[in-house]
Write a protein that holds these residues in place. Structure first.
Motif: not given
Length: 299
Positions: A51-52, A41, A269, A267, A44-48, A54
């Protein structure tokens, strides 16, 4: 019967593997899988909040963190907190261990009482210290005002310096008994003949501590350093209960900063990347401690 026959056909190594298999599965599920998942994770630029979406950004989170002034501020606060907390715990724990190693009436009772702060849950301990520092009914204001040291009640936790001092005090009060117990165990392994020989040679108590006691308890000292360093960099409950990272970001330690980035800003990621930077830093410190421990073996 069939199960029994199957176990009888297993070799000793196979049987041992069957016994530890549940533990291996639990360690993988609780420790290894989250570590691997967090590492993935972090790339990745993973922010809730979205969420779709990333996108893969490689080392982008890590580079962004290293340029973040708030990260460095939280890290410096954590190091400041760690240095003073651990130093006080080591000094006070060593002094307490020396006292408890002497023979006196009620020694067993004192040894029992000294463990009590360590037995109190961290959240309860932090709450107690928050009450002590309360600006309206806290005992700290009451005692200092009665002694004439202050002329009015103060809001201690709103001052950056005193907020840090009180968080350190709360941490030291709780974990000094751990250092004292480990030092006490190490002191009881030192042969009495060494002290008797040193007395005959005219060595003062101070010289006996420097030349005999400290070298013999050095392995225990390194163990305490490793344990407390790892714990200090994970401190969260004291900050969450007492100060919520304030005032002016002064007590926002790195673990609380990870919490804010991950669960407040959502955030995932970036929070994972911060956690891995801290993990690498702690592994490096642990390596230095362990190498020093191996080189200090006097037995």
């Amino acid at each position: 019967m069939k199960i029994k026959n199957r176990f009888e056909k297993l070799t000793q190594k196979q049987f041992a593997l069957v016994l530890i298999l549940p533990a291996i599965i639990m360690v993988f599920a609780i420790v290894i899988y989250p570590l691997i998942n967090a590492l993935i994770q972090s790339f990745f630029d993973y922010n809730l909040a979205r969420p779709n979406i990333k996108p893969f950004i490689g080392l982008g989170n890590y580079l962004d963190i290293l340029k973040d002034n708030y990260f460095w501020k939280s890290l410096s606060s954590t190091i400041y907190f760690a240095v003073f907390s651990i130093l006080l715990e080591l000094v006070l724990g060593f002094i307490i261990a020396l006292v408890l190693n002497e023979k006196f009436i009620g020694r067993w009772a004192v040894r029992t009482i000294i463990i009590l702060p360590w037995a109190i849950p961290p959240v309860v301990n932090a709450t107690i210290w928050k009450w002590i520092a309360n600006s309206e009914y806290g005992s700290l204001n009451s005692v200092l005002y009665s002694l004439g040291i202050i002329n009015k009640y103060r809001i201690w936790l709103s001052d950056p310096f005193w907020a840090m001092v009180l968080v350190i005090a709360a941490n030291v009060w709780k974990y000094t008994p751990l250092a004292a117990i480990l030092f006490l165990a190490a002191l009881q392994t030192i042969p009495e003949e060494l002290y008797e020989a040193a007395k005959i040679d005219g060595a003062s108590p101070f010289r006996r501590i420097i030349n005999i006691t400290i070298p013999y308890i050095k392995p225990a000292l390194i163990i305490v350093l490793i344990l407390r360093t790892l714990e200090v960099f994970k401190v969260f409950d004291f900050v969450f209960v007492m100060t919520r990272g304030g005032p002016a970001f002064r007590t926002t330690f790195i673990s609380y900063y990870v919490y804010l980035d991950t669960f407040t800003n959502l955030n995932i990621g970036r929070g994972s990347a911060i956690a891995y930077i801290v993990l690498l830093f702690m592994v490096f410190l642990s390596y230095l401690y362990i190498r020093n421990l191996r080189s200090s073996d006097i037995y």
